[in-house]
Design a protein around this motif. Structure first.
Motif, mmCIF file in Angstrom:
data_model
loop_
_atom_site.group_PDB
_atom_site.id
_atom_site.type_symbol
_atom_site.label_atom_id
_atom_site.label_comp_id
_atom_site.label_asym_id
_atom_site.label_seq_id
_atom_site.Cartn_x
_atom_site.Cartn_y
_atom_site.Cartn_z
ATOM 1 N N GLY A 117 -5.268 16.342 -7.697
ATOM 2 C CA GLY A 117 -4.868 17.475 -7.390
ATOM 3 C C GLY A 117 -3.574 18.004 -8.144
ATOM 4 N N TYR A 118 -2.878 16.952 -8.638
ATOM 5 C CA TYR A 118 -1.647 17.256 -9.537
ATOM 6 C C TYR A 118 -2.195 17.038 -11.006
ATOM 7 C CZ TYR A 118 2.573 16.126 -12.241
ATOM 8 O OH TYR A 118 3.586 16.075 -13.119
ATOM 9 N N LYS A 165 0.908 -1.169 0.113
ATOM 10 C CA LYS A 165 -0.021 -0.006 -0.082
ATOM 11 C C LYS A 165 0.981 1.303 -0.135
ATOM 12 C CE LYS A 165 -4.118 -1.923 0.027
ATOM 13 N NZ LYS A 165 -5.046 -1.613 -1.215
ATOM 14 N N SER A 166 0.606 2.143 -1.007
ATOM 15 C CA SER A 166 1.374 3.319 -1.157
ATOM 16 C C SER A 166 0.921 4.368 -0.183
ATOM 17 C CB SER A 166 1.238 3.735 -2.609
ATOM 18 O OG SER A 166 0.007 4.201 -2.950
ATOM 19 N N GLY A 167 -0.380 4.524 0.011
ATOM 20 C CA GLY A 167 -0.902 5.669 1.034
ATOM 21 C C GLY A 167 -0.965 6.782 0.145
ATOM 22 N N LEU A 168 -0.955 6.636 -1.196
ATOM 23 C CA LEU A 168 -1.351 8.002 -2.045
ATOM 24 C C LEU A 168 -2.627 7.891 -2.105
ATOM 25 C CD1 LEU A 168 -0.199 10.089 -4.139
ATOM 26 C CD2 LEU A 168 -0.246 8.378 -5.887
ATOM 27 N N SER A 169 -3.375 9.216 -1.968
ATOM 28 C CA SER A 169 -4.820 9.365 -2.170
ATOM 29 C C SER A 169 -5.365 9.873 -3.472
ATOM 30 C CB SER A 169 -5.266 10.389 -1.051
ATOM 31 O OG SER A 169 -4.791 11.716 -1.233
ATOM 32 N N TYR A 170 -6.310 9.778 -3.572
ATOM 33 C CA TYR A 170 -6.730 9.943 -5.059
ATOM 34 C C TYR A 170 -6.843 11.703 -4.985
ATOM 35 C CZ TYR A 170 -8.380 5.483 -6.308
ATOM 36 O OH TYR A 170 -8.199 4.183 -6.627
ATOM 37 N N ARG A 171 -7.162 12.195 -3.983
ATOM 38 C CA ARG A 171 -7.111 13.614 -3.736
ATOM 39 C C ARG A 171 -5.711 14.347 -4.191
ATOM 40 N NH1 ARG A 171 -8.673 17.206 1.416
ATOM 41 N NH2 ARG A 171 -8.387 19.345 0.461
ATOM 42 N N GLU A 172 -4.479 13.509 -3.953
ATOM 43 C CA GLU A 172 -3.487 13.865 -4.377
ATOM 44 C C GLU A 172 -3.263 13.753 -5.648
ATOM 45 O OE1 GLU A 172 0.198 13.058 -1.052
ATOM 46 O OE2 GLU A 172 -1.454 11.422 -0.987
ATOM 47 N N VAL A 173 -3.582 12.589 -6.138
ATOM 48 C CA VAL A 173 -3.364 12.267 -7.610
ATOM 49 C C VAL A 173 -4.103 13.268 -8.398
ATOM 50 C CG1 VAL A 173 -4.115 10.713 -9.662
ATOM 51 C CG2 VAL A 173 -3.302 9.986 -7.526
ATOM 52 N N VAL A 217 13.931 22.237 -21.883
ATOM 53 C CA VAL A 217 12.820 21.199 -21.487
ATOM 54 C C VAL A 217 12.395 21.687 -19.977
ATOM 55 C CG1 VAL A 217 13.626 19.239 -22.783
ATOM 56 C CG2 VAL A 217 15.160 20.082 -20.787
ATOM 57 N N PHE A 218 11.625 22.635 -20.006
ATOM 58 C CA PHE A 218 11.069 23.209 -18.860
ATOM 59 C C PHE A 218 9.999 22.424 -18.339
ATOM 60 C CE2 PHE A 218 8.656 25.152 -22.312
ATOM 61 C CZ PHE A 218 7.460 24.908 -21.893
ATOM 62 N N ILE A 219 9.197 21.822 -19.247
ATOM 63 C CA ILE A 219 7.752 21.092 -18.803
ATOM 64 C C ILE A 219 8.211 19.995 -17.776
ATOM 65 C CG2 ILE A 219 5.991 19.527 -19.252
ATOM 66 C CD1 ILE A 219 6.050 20.886 -22.091
ATOM 67 N N PRO A 220 9.383 19.107 -17.921
ATOM 68 C CA PRO A 220 9.606 17.993 -16.774
ATOM 69 C C PRO A 220 9.845 18.606 -15.473
ATOM 70 C CG PRO A 220 11.235 17.848 -18.486
ATOM 71 C CD PRO A 220 9.936 18.757 -19.097
ATOM 72 N N LEU A 221 10.829 19.628 -15.516
ATOM 73 C CA LEU A 221 11.114 20.457 -14.300
ATOM 74 C C LEU A 221 10.142 21.168 -13.567
ATOM 75 C CD1 LEU A 221 13.419 20.891 -12.435
ATOM 76 C CD2 LEU A 221 14.285 22.727 -13.987
ATOM 77 N N ILE A 222 9.185 21.784 -14.150
ATOM 78 C CA ILE A 222 8.153 22.478 -13.717
ATOM 79 C C ILE A 222 7.112 21.313 -12.959
ATOM 80 C CG2 ILE A 222 5.934 23.885 -14.346
ATOM 81 C CD1 ILE A 222 8.270 25.747 -14.390
ATOM 82 N N LEU A 223 6.722 20.438 -13.830
ATOM 83 C CA LEU A 223 6.042 19.594 -13.340
ATOM 84 C C LEU A 223 6.345 18.594 -12.212
ATOM 85 C CD1 LEU A 223 4.293 18.037 -16.730
ATOM 86 C CD2 LEU A 223 3.674 20.026 -15.158
ATOM 87 N N ALA A 224 7.796 18.351 -12.215
ATOM 88 C CA ALA A 224 8.535 17.742 -11.185
ATOM 89 C C ALA A 224 8.385 18.544 -9.790
ATOM 90 C CB ALA A 224 10.000 17.437 -11.618
ATOM 91 N N MET A 225 8.337 19.759 -9.998
ATOM 92 C CA MET A 225 8.175 20.678 -8.692
ATOM 93 C C MET A 225 6.759 20.628 -8.164
ATOM 94 S SD MET A 225 10.630 23.700 -9.721
ATOM 95 C CE MET A 225 12.307 23.703 -9.821
ATOM 96 N N GLY A 226 5.989 19.926 -9.129
ATOM 97 C CA GLY A 226 4.281 20.085 -8.688
ATOM 98 C C GLY A 226 3.790 21.324 -8.835
ATOM 99 N N LYS A 227 4.416 22.146 -9.777
ATOM 100 C CA LYS A 227 3.987 23.484 -10.170
ATOM 101 C C LYS A 227 3.016 23.561 -11.333
ATOM 102 C CE LYS A 227 6.326 25.310 -6.983
ATOM 103 N NZ LYS A 227 5.936 25.866 -5.537
ATOM 104 N N THR A 228 1.885 22.463 -11.252
ATOM 105 C CA THR A 228 0.734 22.283 -12.347
ATOM 106 C C THR A 228 -0.074 23.651 -12.327
ATOM 107 O OG1 THR A 228 -0.385 20.901 -10.761
ATOM 108 C CG2 THR A 228 1.138 19.640 -12.292
#
Length: 498
Positions: free
Chosen positions: A223-224, A213-221, A354-365
């Motif tokens: 939310g991203y 079990k990862s504990g990752l919630s659907y709200r987190e998913v 390649v800004f997209i992977p860095l921006i998204l990796a920071m969670g700045k969606t």
């Protein structure tokens, strides 16, 4: 070096190569499929078939809810055992969203047909409606395998699934000489096969692993992922603005010239897409682990420079040969499309960022979505102003490119601010400048030589000679400018020597 050894290589260049090969096979098979079907269908059937694809691809962005992107973000932050739980948790949600999409297509087929003014589309969408439910669980394979550095399976799956689609969609039409519905029947069958394949492929990284079990919630998913949906919708609005204004204010003939010229070089998209796919999970893990900023920047710069070494020479070749390429593809009738082609290519000098992977990796969606919203508003508002002031389709094309470049620069400034450094430190400026000058001089020499020595050459032969001469001279003079283009092949060559 054995094939198995090459599969197990984990270098970034090798991983990106496999992703690019998967994209190339998908692109090539899609072109072949379109070329065959357009010859066997009458215009009404082919138009209906293309409209079905248009409806599916447009609504896919909304119904997928950005979920295919979550694998690259979350998987690197969890253990392999927890990753198995995340994959199946998200896959189940994808299946439910696909089922909802299928119900929507079936129930609203009549309304969609009325909107697009094609009564036959109602029947086509009803027959097509089971396909999203079957294909949605297959989404996200790229993020899974790129996370675990097994990108070769992306190439294998994309090639195999697209080849099966080509066979099952095209063969019934050729053999039975049927309508577009025969293509849809074949698509349903191959969607079932693709679903089975996807489930088998998604198990590959987790063989012998017990789920935890990862504990990752659907709200987190969500939310991203949901801001990614909004960004995609705004992206559609940005891309459609120039098409709308040129179509409305300058007529069908100019729009045809614009459509044939204002296009992306597929190869460039494959390189940048492959780079982003590989870097996204790496950036996500590094940021989650709070790695040294210098390590993140070095990875960024390395990827940027390698992308530039591939993309810049390609772009300069097409810039110098734009007219010949356009005439070769579309005939003399579309000579004016060369101007739009050259304008469109200007964005490629910035696409290496390649800004997209860095921006998204920071969670700045959310920020990512807001920037796209602002750019969409600018595209439509400024587009109308440009029509009134300049009354030129070329000015609309230039505005579209400027907006794309400004969007990239905004993200660069944002990344630099987050890292607390000057934006200029994000780039190996001196090397990129030398790379550009080298490509320009080489292309000038080759172009001048061909036109002086062989002025009346056939168009196709001139393009081949120009490309061959450019590549050879570029490699021969690379040591003079201290650029090792062949370094991009080092991971493959080293693999073979082992």
């Amino acid at each position: 070096m054995s094939f198995k050894g090459l599969i197990n290589r984990e270098g970034n260049t090798i991983q990106a190569m496999w992703v690019a090969m998967g994209s190339l096979s998908s692109f090539a098979l899609a072109i072949v499929s379109a070329a065959i079907l357009s010859r066997y269908f009458n215009k009404t059937d082919y138009g209906t078939y293309r409209q079905i694809l248009y409806v599916y691809s447009t609504l896919l962005i909304v119904f997928a809810a950005g979920l295919p992107t979550v694998f690259s973000y979350f998987l690197p932050r969890y253990s392999l055992e927890q990753g198995k739980d995340i994959v199946w948790k998200v896959t189940k949600v994808l299946f439910l969203l696909g089922a909802f999409f299928s119900i929507f297509l079936f129930g609203f087929s009549g309304i969609i047909a009325d909107l697009l003014k094609n009564p036959e589309l109602k029947t086509g969408l009803k027959y097509f409606s089971p396909i999203p439910m079957l294909l949605f669980p297959t989404l996200g394979i790229e993020g899974i395998f790129s996370t675990y550095k097994k990108s070769i399976y992306i190439a294998i799956y994309n090639t195999l699934s697209r080849l099966l689609m080509l066979l099952f969609i095209v063969l019934p039409v050729i053999i039975l000489k049927g309508s577009y519905l025969y293509a849809i029947y074949g698509w349903i069958v191959v969607s079932v096969i693709s679903l089975i394949l996807a489930f088998r492929f998604k198990q590959i990284p987790f063989r012998g692993i017990l789920s935890e079990k990862s504990g990752l919630s659907y709200r987190e998913v969500f939310g991203y992922s949901l801001p990614m949906v909004a960004a995609s919708i705004w992206g559609i609005a940005i891309r459609s603005a120039d098409q709308f204004y040129i179509s409305r204010f300058f007529g069908a003939e100019v729009f045809a010239e614009f459509s044939n010229g204002f296009i992306d070089i597929p190869f460039v998209g494959m390189v940048t897409g492959a780079t982003s796919t590989v870097l996204m999970p790496m950036f996500s893990k590094m940021i989650h682990d709070k790695s040294n900023i210098e390590d993140v920047l070095n990875l960024w710069k390395s990827a940027l420079l390698k992308s530039a070494m591939i993309i810049y020479p390609v772009v300069f070749f097409f810039l110098f040969n734009a007219k010949n390429v356009v005439v070769f593809l579309y005939s003399d009738t579309y000579t004016n499309s060369a101007v739009f082609f050259q304008i469109s290519m200007m964005v490629n000098f910035f696409n290496i960022i390649v800004f997209i992977p860095l921006i998204l990796a920071m969670g700045k969606t959310r920020f990512y979505s807001r920037v796209h919203a602002a750019m969409a508003i600018c595209a439509w508002a400024l587009g109308y102003a440009v029509v009134l002031i300049f009354n030129s389709p070329v000015s609309i094309a230039i505005l579209s490119v400027v907006i794309s470049i400004v969007k990239i620069l905004i993200f660069v400034l944002f990344v630099a601010k987050l890292f607390g450094i000057s934006p200029i430190k994000l780039f190996p400026v001196d090397k990129i400048l030398v790379l550009s000058i080298h490509s320009i001089i080489t292309m000038v020499v080759i172009t001048a030589g061909i036109r002086y020595l062989l002025p009346d050459m056939e168009l196709f032969v001139e393009l081949i000679l120009s490309l061959t001469g450019f590549v050879v001279l570029l490699l021969l003079t690379s040591k003079l400018v201290r650029i090792n283009y062949l370094m991009l092949l080092d991971p493959i060559l080293k693999s073979r020597s082992r």
